[in-house]
Write a protein that holds these residues in place. Structure first.
Motif, PDB file in Angstrom:
ATOM      1  N   UNK A 404       0.777  -1.245   0.000  1.00  0.00           N
ATOM      2  CA  UNK A 404       0.000   0.000   0.000  1.00  0.00           C
ATOM      3  C   UNK A 404       0.798   1.279   0.000  1.00  0.00           C
ATOM      4  N   UNK A 405       2.141   1.226   0.075  1.00  0.00           N
ATOM      5  CA  UNK A 405       2.938   2.450   0.072  1.00  0.00           C
ATOM      6  C   UNK A 405       4.026   2.346  -0.989  1.00  0.00           C
ATOM      7  N   UNK A 406       3.979   3.242  -1.970  1.00  0.00           N
ATOM      8  CA  UNK A 406       5.017   3.349  -2.993  1.00  0.00           C
ATOM      9  C   UNK A 406       5.872   4.568  -2.671  1.00  0.00           C
ATOM     10  N   UNK A 407       7.172   4.435  -2.812  1.00  0.00           N
ATOM     11  CA  UNK A 407       8.091   5.536  -2.535  1.00  0.00           C
ATOM     12  C   UNK A 407       8.652   6.050  -3.856  1.00  0.00           C
ATOM     13  N   UNK A 408       8.529   7.372  -4.066  1.00  0.00           N
ATOM     14  CA  UNK A 408       9.012   8.016  -5.287  1.00  0.00           C
ATOM     15  C   UNK A 408       9.980   9.125  -4.890  1.00  0.00           C
ATOM     16  N   UNK A 409      11.134   9.176  -5.547  1.00  0.00           N
ATOM     17  CA  UNK A 409      12.141  10.193  -5.258  1.00  0.00           C
ATOM     18  C   UNK A 409      11.925  11.412  -6.150  1.00  0.00           C
ATOM     19  N   UNK A 410      11.887  12.569  -5.534  1.00  0.00           N
ATOM     20  CA  UNK A 410      11.683  13.796  -6.293  1.00  0.00           C
ATOM     21  C   UNK A 410      12.893  14.179  -7.133  1.00  0.00           C
ATOM     22  N   UNK A 411      14.045  13.614  -6.820  1.00  0.00           N
ATOM     23  CA  UNK A 411      15.230  13.899  -7.623  1.00  0.00           C
ATOM     24  C   UNK A 411      15.438  12.882  -8.739  1.00  0.00           C
ATOM     25  N   UNK A 421       2.902   6.948 -12.910  1.00  0.00           N
ATOM     26  CA  UNK A 421       2.652   5.513 -12.878  1.00  0.00           C
ATOM     27  C   UNK A 421       2.318   5.056 -11.466  1.00  0.00           C
ATOM     28  N   UNK A 422       3.021   5.584 -10.468  1.00  0.00           N
ATOM     29  CA  UNK A 422       2.752   5.193  -9.078  1.00  0.00           C
ATOM     30  C   UNK A 422       1.340   5.585  -8.666  1.00  0.00           C
ATOM     31  N   UNK A 423       0.907   6.788  -9.017  1.00  0.00           N
ATOM     32  CA  UNK A 423      -0.443   7.221  -8.660  1.00  0.00           C
ATOM     33  C   UNK A 423      -1.481   6.325  -9.324  1.00  0.00           C
ATOM     34  N   UNK A 424      -1.257   6.000 -10.603  1.00  0.00           N
ATOM     35  CA  UNK A 424      -2.209   5.141 -11.312  1.00  0.00           C
ATOM     36  C   UNK A 424      -2.305   3.766 -10.671  1.00  0.00           C
ATOM     37  N   UNK A 425      -1.150   3.175 -10.336  1.00  0.00           N
ATOM     38  CA  UNK A 425      -1.151   1.833  -9.754  1.00  0.00           C
ATOM     39  C   UNK A 425      -1.781   1.827  -8.361  1.00  0.00           C
ATOM     40  N   UNK A 426      -1.466   2.842  -7.566  1.00  0.00           N
ATOM     41  CA  UNK A 426      -2.030   2.904  -6.219  1.00  0.00           C
ATOM     42  C   UNK A 426      -3.534   3.133  -6.282  1.00  0.00           C
ATOM     43  N   UNK A 427      -3.990   3.956  -7.204  1.00  0.00           N
ATOM     44  CA  UNK A 427      -5.431   4.181  -7.381  1.00  0.00           C
ATOM     45  C   UNK A 427      -6.122   2.857  -7.712  1.00  0.00           C
ATOM     46  N   UNK A 428      -5.554   2.108  -8.626  1.00  0.00           N
ATOM     47  CA  UNK A 428      -6.157   0.836  -9.039  1.00  0.00           C
ATOM     48  C   UNK A 428      -6.114  -0.205  -7.916  1.00  0.00           C
ATOM     49  N   UNK A 429      -5.060  -0.163  -7.104  1.00  0.00           N
ATOM     50  CA  UNK A 429      -4.892  -1.164  -6.044  1.00  0.00           C
ATOM     51  C   UNK A 429      -5.718  -0.879  -4.794  1.00  0.00           C
ATOM     52  N   UNK A 430      -6.309   0.297  -4.698  1.00  0.00           N
ATOM     53  CA  UNK A 430      -6.947   0.725  -3.441  1.00  0.00           C
ATOM     54  C   UNK A 430      -7.942  -0.287  -2.883  1.00  0.00           C
ATOM     55  N   UNK A 431      -8.858  -0.854  -3.681  1.00  0.00           N
ATOM     56  CA  UNK A 431      -9.803  -1.817  -3.089  1.00  0.00           C
ATOM     57  C   UNK A 431      -9.122  -3.076  -2.555  1.00  0.00           C
ATOM     58  N   UNK A 432      -8.078  -3.554  -3.268  1.00  0.00           N
ATOM     59  CA  UNK A 432      -7.449  -4.821  -2.882  1.00  0.00           C
ATOM     60  C   UNK A 432      -6.607  -4.698  -1.617  1.00  0.00           C
ATOM     61  N   UNK A 433      -6.013  -3.532  -1.377  1.00  0.00           N
ATOM     62  CA  UNK A 433      -5.108  -3.404  -0.220  1.00  0.00           C
ATOM     63  C   UNK A 433      -5.832  -2.921   1.034  1.00  0.00           C
ATOM     64  N   UNK A 434      -7.086  -2.579   0.921  1.00  0.00           N
ATOM     65  CA  UNK A 434      -7.825  -1.977   2.034  1.00  0.00           C
ATOM     66  C   UNK A 434      -7.824  -2.874   3.280  1.00  0.00           C
ATOM     67  N   UNK A 435      -8.251  -4.109   3.145  1.00  0.00           N
ATOM     68  CA  UNK A 435      -8.313  -5.009   4.305  1.00  0.00           C
ATOM     69  C   UNK A 435      -6.931  -5.410   4.805  1.00  0.00           C
ATOM     70  N   UNK A 436      -5.977  -5.753   3.921  1.00  0.00           N
ATOM     71  CA  UNK A 436      -4.634  -6.087   4.429  1.00  0.00           C
ATOM     72  C   UNK A 436      -3.981  -4.944   5.204  1.00  0.00           C
ATOM     73  N   UNK A 437      -4.174  -3.718   4.757  1.00  0.00           N
ATOM     74  CA  UNK A 437      -3.612  -2.580   5.485  1.00  0.00           C
ATOM     75  C   UNK A 437      -4.233  -2.455   6.871  1.00  0.00           C
TER      76      UNK A 437
END
Length: 469
Positions: A404-411, A421-437
Motif C-alpha cells: 500500500x505504500x510506494x516511494x518516489x524520489x523527487x530527484x 505511474x505510481x499514482x495510477x497503480x495505487x489508485x487501481x490497487x486501493x480496493x485490494x489493499x484496504x483489508x490487508x492494510x
C-alpha cells in the motif's frame, strides 16, 4: 534478538488488550503518588502527527492509571490544556509540577475551559502574519555577517535545561518522533539529557514510537552511547535502521521492541465505511526535506492531471503548522486544479485532518504521519522523498505495513513518468489493499499496547517514588 511486533494480547474495538498482564496486581500502589513526566518531542504543539501520538499515549496512560498525574513538557501550556485537558503542562521558567492542592486543580480546570480554547483561537488568527514576518526576517538574515547571525540565533534559541519536575516523577517517558537524528540535534540532545538525569536519580525511563537516524553526528553518537543503554525500554516504530543503531550504542536487545507508530491507532479509529474518491496531497518544503522548485512544479502538474483523469478532487492535507511549512509547500500546487477541497484551518485538530484523509482514495505525501493516518485506515499512499531522512521514514513505514505504500524520489530524472505511474497503480490497487492494510494496523496497535505494558510494569514492579512537593 530484538522483540518483534507479536502482541501480548489482541486489541479490541473497546480499546482494551486481552492479556494475562492487562490486570496487574497494583493493590499496593496509590495511583495519586504516580507522576508520569512526558517528553513529547515537539514543545510548540504545531505538528498534528506528534499531537496524535501524544493523544493516544496519554489515553493509554489514563486507562491504566486513572488517578495518576501526567505532566507534558511544553512551550504552549494553554494550547496543551485545550488539546488534552487530562494532562498538566510542565513549562518554563520553573519547569515544575503544579500544586496538587484544590487551588492548583481549580487553576488547571480554569486553564482548560477558558484559557485553552482562547489560546487556540488566538494562535489560529495570528500564526499566518507571524510566519510571513519570520520569512522576511529569515531572508534578511541571509545577508548578515556570520557573527551577527550567530548572535541572533542564540537569542532566539531555548536553552537545553533540565526540568526540575524530573525529581518528583515516577517515570520519564519520551514519546515517539523522528527527532533522534542529525537533522534535529537540539531535540535529540534535549531528550538524551532528560533521560540521563532521570537515570541518575534512579527513575525509570522509556522511549516509545521512536524513529532513529540517520545519525552520524559524533557528539550525538557519543551521547547516545552514554545514555541509551541505560534506558529501561525502547519501542521502535520501524525495523529499517533503528535496531542496528541501538546495537551500535550498546543497548541490550531484550530492552527493545519493534511496535510501529503510536499514531496508527489514532488513524485506525477514523477509518471510513466506503472507499474515498479524492486524492490527498501534502508537500513539505523545509531545510531537511530538500525539495527543488522544479520537483514542486512537476509534482503539482502530475497530481492535477491524474485527478482530472479520474474525476477526483484534490485535498490539501496540512499536518504541520510550524512556519506554515505544509501550507506554503502544498497550496500553490492546487493552482489550476479542476476540483479542490479546502484545507483545515490553522486551528484545526489532528482529528480534523484524519477525517479528511478518510475521504481520499489515495494520498501523495511527503509528510510521514499523513501516510500513517492513511495506511492505518486502509488507504494506500505514494510517499515522496528527496532526502535520506525521508527515505528511512517511508521505507521503514512500508516494511511495517507490507503493502500500500510506494516511494518516489523527487530527484528522479524520470520523476514525471514514475510519479504518474505510481499514482495510477495505487489508485487501481486501493480496493485490494484496504483489508490487508487495516489488518497490519491492528497488529501494530497490539504491539504498541504490549510495549506500553512493559512501561507500566517499570512502575508497578517497584516502589513508586512519592512526590516531595
Amino acid at each position: 534478538m530484538f522483540g518483534t511486533n507479536r502482541p501480548a494480547g489482541r486489541w479490541r474495538e473497546d480499546n482494551t488488550v486481552g492479556s494475562e498482564h492487562s490486570v496487574a496486581d497494583r493493590s499496593g500502589i496509590d495511583q495519586q503518588d504516580i507522576r508520569v513526566l512526558v517528553e513529547n518531542g515537539e514543545y510548540w504543539l504545531r505538528n498534528r502527527g506528534d499531537v496524535a501520538m501524544m493523544t493516544v499515549t496519554v489515553e493509554r496512560l489514563r486507562e491504566r492509571w486513572p488517578h495518576a498525574r501526567i505532566g507534558v513538557l511544553t512551550h504552549q501550556p494553554a494550547v496543551l490544556q485545550a488539546l488534552l485537558p487530562e494532562v498538566e503542562p510542565i513549562c518554563g521558567p520553573e519547569w515544575c509540577w503544579g500544586s496538587g492542592s484544590w487551588q492548583g486543580r481549580l487553576s488547571r480546570t480554569a486553564g482548560t475551559k477558558l484559557f485553552g480554547p482562547a489560546a487556540l483561537r488566538w494562535r489560529a488568527a495570528t500564526d499566518g502574519p507571524k510566519d510571513r514576518l519570520r520569512a522576511l526576517r529569515s531572508s534578511a538574515r541571509t545577508h548578515c555577517a556570520p557573527d551577527e547571525l550567530g548572535a541572533e540565533a542564540a537569542d532566539e534559541g531555548f536553552p537545553v535545561e533540565i526540568p526540575a519536575a524530573i525529581a518528583q516523577s515516577s517515570l520519564v517517558l519520551a514519546l515517539g518522533g523522528g527527532y533522534m537524528t542529525d537533522v534535529d540535534r537540539y531535540q535529540a540532545n534535549r531528550t538524551i539529557n532528560l533521560l540521563e538525569r532521570a537515570q541518575m536519580l534512579g527513575i525509570p525511563t522509556a522511549m516509545v514510537g521512536q524513529g532513529l537516524g540517520p545519525l552520524r553526528d559524533p557528539v550525538l553518537l557519543r551521547r547516545a552511547t552514554e545514555v541509551l543503554p541505560s534506558a529501561d525500554f525502547i519501542a521502535l516504530r520501524e525495523g529499517r535502521r533503528g535496531p542496528d543503531l541501538l546495537t551500535g550504542f550498546g543497548v541490550e536487545p531484550s530492552r527493545v521492541m519493534i511496535t510501529g507508530d503510536d499514531a496508527v491507532e489514532f488513524g485506525y479509529r477514523r477509518r471510513g465505511a466506503r472507499i474515498g474518491t479524492d486524492i490527498g496531497l501534502c508537500l513539505r518544503v523545509a531545510d531537511y526535506s530538500k525539495v527543488t522548485a522544479a520537483a514542486q512544479t512537476t509534482l503539482g502538474r502530475v497530481v492535477r492531471d491524474r485527478a482530472v483523469e479520474r474525476d477526483a478532487g484534490v485535498v490539501p492535507l496540512i499536518i504541520s503548522e510550524y512556519a506554515s511549512e505544509d501550507r506554503l509547500g502544498t497550496m500553490p500546487l492546487l493552482a489550476g486544479a479542476a476540483r479542490t477541497v479546502s484545507p483545515v484551518g490553522r486551528g484545526g485538530t489532528a482529528h480534523d485532518v484524519a477525517r479528511q484523509v478518510a475521504g481520499c482514495r489515495l494520498l501523495v505525501t511527503s509528510a510521514y504521519h499523513l501516510a500513517v493516518f492513511a495506511l492505518s485506515q486502509g488507504i494506500p499512499a505514494v510517499g515522496i522523498t528527496a532526502s535520506e531522512y525521508y527515505d528511512d521514514k517511508f521505507h521503514g513505514l512500508a516494511q511495517m505495513f507490507g503493502t500500500g505504500l510506494r516511494v518516489v524520489h523527487l530527484n528522479d530524472a524520470a520523476l514525471e513518468d514514475n510519479l504518474g505511474r505510481a499514482i495510477q497503480e495505487v489508485w487501481d490497487d486501493a480496493p485490494a489493499v484496504r483489508d490487508p492494510l487495516r489488518q497490519k494496523a491492528v497488529e501494530q496497535i497490539d504491539a504498541s499496547r504490549a510495549g506500553l505494558e512493559r512501561v507500566f510494569r517499570l512502575v508497578e514492579s517497584g516502589p513508586v517514588r512519592r512526590a516531595t512537593v
